[in-house]
Design an enzyme around this catalytic site. Structure first.
Site, PDB file in Angstrom:
ATOM      1  N   HIS A 280      18.173  27.206 104.428  1.00 18.45           N
ATOM      2  CA  HIS A 280      18.761  27.484 103.621  1.00 18.45           C
ATOM      3  C   HIS A 280      20.044  28.405 103.575  1.00 18.45           C
ATOM      4  O   HIS A 280      19.973  29.853 104.557  1.00 18.45           O
ATOM      5  CB  HIS A 280      18.067  28.456 102.910  1.00 18.45           C
ATOM      6  CG  HIS A 280      17.180  29.375 103.283  1.00 18.45           C
ATOM      7  ND1 HIS A 280      16.023  29.161 104.544  1.00 18.45           N
ATOM      8  CD2 HIS A 280      16.939  31.090 104.248  1.00 18.45           C
ATOM      9  CE1 HIS A 280      15.889  30.082 105.166  1.00 18.45           C
ATOM     10  NE2 HIS A 280      16.073  31.349 104.517  1.00 18.45           N
ATOM     11  N   LEU A 281      20.961  28.196 102.853  1.00 14.63           N
ATOM     12  CA  LEU A 281      21.935  28.913 102.570  1.00 14.63           C
ATOM     13  C   LEU A 281      22.015  30.488 101.946  1.00 14.63           C
ATOM     14  O   LEU A 281      21.845  29.698 101.017  1.00 14.63           O
ATOM     15  CB  LEU A 281      23.190  28.241 102.083  1.00 14.63           C
ATOM     16  CG  LEU A 281      24.647  29.103 102.418  1.00 14.63           C
ATOM     17  CD1 LEU A 281      24.654  30.083 103.752  1.00 14.63           C
ATOM     18  CD2 LEU A 281      25.482  28.053 102.199  1.00 14.63           C
ATOM     19  N   HIS A 282      21.845  31.773 102.176  1.00 13.04           N
ATOM     20  CA  HIS A 282      22.193  32.853 101.136  1.00 13.04           C
ATOM     21  C   HIS A 282      23.091  32.542 100.771  1.00 13.04           C
ATOM     22  O   HIS A 282      24.447  32.722 101.369  1.00 13.04           O
ATOM     23  CB  HIS A 282      21.865  34.158 102.103  1.00 13.04           C
ATOM     24  CG  HIS A 282      20.451  34.304 102.612  1.00 13.04           C
ATOM     25  ND1 HIS A 282      19.802  34.955 101.842  1.00 13.04           N
ATOM     26  CD2 HIS A 282      19.408  33.516 103.965  1.00 13.04           C
ATOM     27  CE1 HIS A 282      17.949  34.891 102.735  1.00 13.04           C
ATOM     28  NE2 HIS A 282      18.651  34.152 103.846  1.00 13.04           N
TER      29      HIS A 282
ATOM     30  N   ASP B 140      17.294  33.836  94.617  1.00 16.70           N
ATOM     31  CA  ASP B 140      16.119  34.257  95.386  1.00 16.70           C
ATOM     32  C   ASP B 140      15.330  34.954  95.012  1.00 16.70           C
ATOM     33  O   ASP B 140      15.242  35.921  94.611  1.00 16.70           O
ATOM     34  CB  ASP B 140      16.645  35.317  97.169  1.00 16.70           C
ATOM     35  CG  ASP B 140      16.397  36.099  97.873  1.00 16.70           C
ATOM     36  OD1 ASP B 140      16.350  35.114  98.667  1.00 16.70           O
ATOM     37  OD2 ASP B 140      14.917  36.616  98.068  1.00 16.70           O
TER      38      ASP B 140
ATOM     39  N   GLY C  82      16.687  36.994 111.874  1.00 15.16           N
ATOM     40  CA  GLY C  82      16.149  37.741 110.864  1.00 15.16           C
ATOM     41  C   GLY C  82      15.162  36.193 110.028  1.00 15.16           C
ATOM     42  O   GLY C  82      15.045  36.765 108.901  1.00 15.16           O
ATOM     43  N   GLN C  83      15.822  35.038 110.464  1.00 16.42           N
ATOM     44  CA  GLN C  83      14.892  33.930 109.676  1.00 16.42           C
ATOM     45  C   GLN C  83      13.696  34.235 109.085  1.00 16.42           C
ATOM     46  O   GLN C  83      12.614  34.210 110.729  1.00 16.42           O
ATOM     47  CB  GLN C  83      15.412  32.545 109.878  1.00 16.42           C
ATOM     48  CG  GLN C  83      14.470  31.080 109.381  1.00 16.42           C
ATOM     49  CD  GLN C  83      15.111  29.865 110.016  1.00 16.42           C
ATOM     50  OE1 GLN C  83      15.809  29.775 111.327  1.00 16.42           O
ATOM     51  NE2 GLN C  83      15.273  28.940 109.537  1.00 16.42           N
TER      52      GLN C  83
ATOM     53  N   ASN D 217      20.456  32.817 108.299  1.00 20.48           N
ATOM     54  CA  ASN D 217      19.750  33.079 109.468  1.00 20.48           C
ATOM     55  C   ASN D 217      18.827  32.201 110.422  1.00 20.48           C
ATOM     56  O   ASN D 217      18.655  31.419 110.068  1.00 20.48           O
ATOM     57  CB  ASN D 217      18.788  34.273 108.511  1.00 20.48           C
ATOM     58  CG  ASN D 217      19.295  35.327 107.684  1.00 20.48           C
ATOM     59  OD1 ASN D 217      20.069  36.322 108.655  1.00 20.48           O
ATOM     60  ND2 ASN D 217      18.427  35.784 106.723  1.00 20.48           N
TER      61      ASN D 217
HETATM   62  P1  AMP Z   1      15.084  33.963 105.594  1.00 17.45           P
HETATM   63  O1  AMP Z   1      14.941  35.220 106.134  1.00 17.45           O
HETATM   64  O2  AMP Z   1      16.996  34.349 105.664  1.00 17.45           O
HETATM   65  O3  AMP Z   1      14.807  32.754 106.233  1.00 17.45           O
HETATM   66  O4  AMP Z   1      15.195  34.497 104.274  1.00 17.45           O
HETATM   67  C1  AMP Z   1      14.233  33.370 103.607  1.00 17.45           C
HETATM   68  C2  AMP Z   1      14.344  33.903 101.534  1.00 17.45           C
HETATM   69  O5  AMP Z   1      13.587  33.223 101.260  1.00 17.45           O
HETATM   70  C3  AMP Z   1      14.386  35.260 101.609  1.00 17.45           C
HETATM   71  O6  AMP Z   1      15.380  35.917 101.058  1.00 17.45           O
HETATM   72  C4  AMP Z   1      13.246  35.670 100.074  1.00 17.45           C
HETATM   73  O7  AMP Z   1      13.223  36.597  99.383  1.00 17.45           O
HETATM   74  C5  AMP Z   1      13.604  33.839  99.873  1.00 17.45           C
HETATM   75  N1  AMP Z   1      12.274  33.524  99.037  1.00 17.45           N
HETATM   76  C6  AMP Z   1      11.004  33.549 100.130  1.00 17.45           C
HETATM   77  N2  AMP Z   1      10.042  32.708  99.270  1.00 17.45           N
HETATM   78  C7  AMP Z   1      10.855  32.568  97.834  1.00 17.45           C
HETATM   79  C8  AMP Z   1      10.950  32.331  96.871  1.00 17.45           C
HETATM   80  N3  AMP Z   1       9.874  31.687  96.348  1.00 17.45           N
HETATM   81  N4  AMP Z   1      11.199  31.715  95.837  1.00 17.45           N
HETATM   82  C9  AMP Z   1      12.968  31.927  96.241  1.00 17.45           C
HETATM   83  N5  AMP Z   1      13.326  33.048  96.991  1.00 17.45           N
HETATM   84  C10 AMP Z   1      12.526  33.370  97.847  1.00 17.45           C
END
Ligand code: AMP
Ligand code: ZN
Length: 113
Positions: A99-101, A31, A92-93, A86
């Protein structure tokens, strides 16, 4: 959002993008804004906006299996980690490509923020 303008579509299609894992179905990568000592994302290569839309698609199992195997490689399998999807605005998306954190390397707290 069409795939040409989707950041995760572009990253997962870029052969020069640094990943932790990639195959024909999913990619895993660090991330950009890590919230834990280990924080990576597991992303299906197919553009699907939300986990709700993914339903019971077989990609779901591949996403979880990849999370666990990369967590092992990252050294957090024994200590444990948190898995987060999310969903939508209140969830919080911010990126509308599933995507899975995977977060680990520190004690997680509850409730989440
Ligand atoms: P969400 O808030 O669950 O949609 O998470 C989106 C995630 O994507 C956040 O944790 C961002 O830090 C991450 N993110 C956004 N752009 C990038 C990128 N170019 N490379 C890696 N992570 C990213
Ligand atoms: Zn996409």
């Amino acid at each position: 959002m069409d795939t040409a303008h989707c950041i995760f579509c572009r990253l997962s299609a870029d052969p020069n993008f640094k990943t932790l894992f990639r195959d024909e179905d999913v990619v895993a990568f660090a991330d950009l804004n890590p919230q834990a000592p280990v924080h990576f994302l597991v992303v299906p290569r197919r553009h699907v906006e939300t986990i709700a839309e993914l339903g019971d698609d077989h990609l779901l199992g591949l996403i979880f299996a990849t999370a666990h195997s990369v967590a092992r490689e990252q050294g957090i399998a024994e200590s444990g980690y948190r898995l987060v999807f999310n969903q939508g605005s209140n969830g919080g998306q911010t990126v509308y490509h599933v995507h899975l954190h995977v977060l680990g390397g520190r004690q997680m707290t509850w409730p989440p923020g």
